[in-house]
Design an enzyme around this catalytic site. Structure first.
Site, short mmCIF file in Angstrom:
data_model
loop_
_atom_site.label_atom_id
_atom_site.label_comp_id
_atom_site.label_asym_id
_atom_site.label_seq_id
_atom_site.Cartn_x
_atom_site.Cartn_y
_atom_site.Cartn_z
N ASP A 130 0.84 -1.21 0.00
CA ASP A 130 0.00 0.00 0.00
C ASP A 130 0.87 1.26 0.00
O ASP A 130 1.95 1.28 0.60
CB ASP A 130 -0.91 -0.02 1.24
CG ASP A 130 -2.07 0.94 1.09
OD1 ASP A 130 -2.33 1.39 -0.04
OD2 ASP A 130 -2.71 1.26 2.10
N ASN B 252 -10.49 -3.37 -6.33
CA ASN B 252 -9.68 -2.39 -7.06
C ASN B 252 -10.24 -2.05 -8.45
O ASN B 252 -9.85 -1.04 -9.05
CB ASN B 252 -8.22 -2.87 -7.22
CG ASN B 252 -7.41 -2.76 -5.94
OD1 ASN B 252 -6.48 -3.51 -5.70
ND2 ASN B 252 -7.76 -1.79 -5.09
C1 FPP Z 1 -2.08 0.01 -3.33
O1 FPP Z 1 -1.58 1.33 -3.25
C2 FPP Z 1 -1.52 -0.68 -4.49
C3 FPP Z 1 -2.22 -1.27 -5.50
C4 FPP Z 1 -3.70 -1.29 -5.52
C5 FPP Z 1 -1.55 -1.88 -6.65
C6 FPP Z 1 -0.29 -2.63 -6.35
C7 FPP Z 1 0.44 -2.82 -7.60
C8 FPP Z 1 1.79 -2.81 -7.75
C9 FPP Z 1 2.72 -2.71 -6.62
C10 FPP Z 1 2.41 -2.89 -9.09
C11 FPP Z 1 2.12 -4.09 -9.92
C12 FPP Z 1 2.45 -5.37 -9.31
C13 FPP Z 1 3.04 -6.40 -9.92
C14 FPP Z 1 2.94 -7.73 -9.25
C15 FPP Z 1 3.82 -6.29 -11.17
P1 FPP Z 1 -2.59 2.56 -3.39
O2 FPP Z 1 -2.69 2.89 -4.85
O3 FPP Z 1 -3.89 2.24 -2.75
O4 FPP Z 1 -1.82 3.68 -2.63
P2 FPP Z 1 -2.47 4.87 -1.80
O5 FPP Z 1 -3.13 4.25 -0.58
O6 FPP Z 1 -1.30 5.72 -1.43
O7 FPP Z 1 -3.44 5.57 -2.70
#
Ligand code: FPP
Length: 247
Positions: A25, A73
């Site tokens: 996250d 998501n």
């Molecule tokens: C949460 O951070 C993250 C995600 C929903 C996506 C995770 C994806 C990756 C790390 C990249 C792709 C992965 C692979 C396996 C190649 P957020 O967007 O909710 O962050 P925030 O809380 O700061 O908004």
């Protein structure tokens, strides 16, 4: 950003930690702090993901699970979903190239029905070609813990079971091939489970950090592992010395 250097701690955790899982996250906030679009945070997050997998492998941890994309998501803006899917596509392409040379089984946890036919085919090919490797990387993709339990219940019903055991449920989960997680690390500063490994985390230890996922360093993972190793896991029972006191 290179976190790896000669001072990066390396130690064999293979006898103490079988399975580590990550709630990745903070990508969006990482980007926002730099006035970048959210997808730049995910791109940096994908680099961190690669570093983390490599590092855990080096520490002898056999199973690593990452929460890449939840069933919830999909409700994010379309361009953000597309950007994450593109990163996953790139990962799958690389994985198909390296499948025969890397000692890494890759399993996608979640319902593949929501993926494009091309993604589904690639994911299944990766799973097939890496099936016999000794290290395991689980990628939770279109995954939700409740969804997984409903899916498992339906498998057991289709098998005609009238009553089920805990072992039956474990064996019908997407993670049937993996031990339960010992340690779950959540970056980004929130203290919640977010529908991740609900059944499997019954006795997991948690490590929460304010560090945003793209900034997670090998050193901090090492600290979390040392902290985990110093904890007393009683699995609902008592320590042997406290047992004596009761007699
Ligand atoms: C949460 O951070 C993250 C995600 C929903 C996506 C995770 C994806 C990756 C790390 C990249 C792709 C992965 C692979 C396996 C190649 P957020 O967007 O909710 O962050 P925030 O809380 O700061 O908004």
């Amino acid at each position: 950003m290179a976190f790896w250097n000669k001072k990066t701690p390396v130690e064999d955790f293979s006898g103490r930690v079988r399975h580590i899982a990550f709630i990745m996250d903070g990508n969006g906030r990482w980007a926002k702090r730099r006035s970048l679009p959210r997808k730049a945070g995910h791109a940096r997050g994908a680099e961190t993901f690669r570093r983390v997998i490599q590092y855990c492998h080096r520490l002898g941890i056999r199973t690593v699970t990452v929460y890449a994309f939840s069933t919830e998501n999909w409700s994010r803006p379309q361009d953000e979903v597309a950007a994450i899917m593109q990163l996953l596509d790139r990962f799958m392409e690389e994985e198909l190239q390296d499948a025969d040379t890397r000692d890494m089984r890759v399993v996608f946890l979640g319902d593949k029905a929501a993926l494009t036919p091309a993604q589904r085919e690639r994911a299944e090919e990766i799973e097939r070609r890496t099936r016999d490797k000794s290290y395991c990387l689980n990628i939770a993709l279109n995954y939700g813990g409740r969804d997984e339990l409903v899916h498992a219940a339906n498998i057991l019903l289709a098998q005609g079971k009238g009553s089920v055991t805990a072992a039956d449920i474990s064996s019908a989960l997407y993670t049937a091939h993996s031990p339960d997680p010992d340690l779950i690390i959540r970056t980004g500063g929130d203290y919640r489970i977010s529908n991740f490994l609900l059944w499997q985390s019954a006795y997991a230890e948690y490590y929460f950090t304010k560090t945003l996922w793209p900034d997670l360093s090998e050193r901090e993972i090492y600290r979390a592992l040392k902290d985990f190793c110093s904890r007393h896991r009683r699995f609902g029972g008592l320590d042997p010395e406290d047992m004596k006191e009761k007699e």
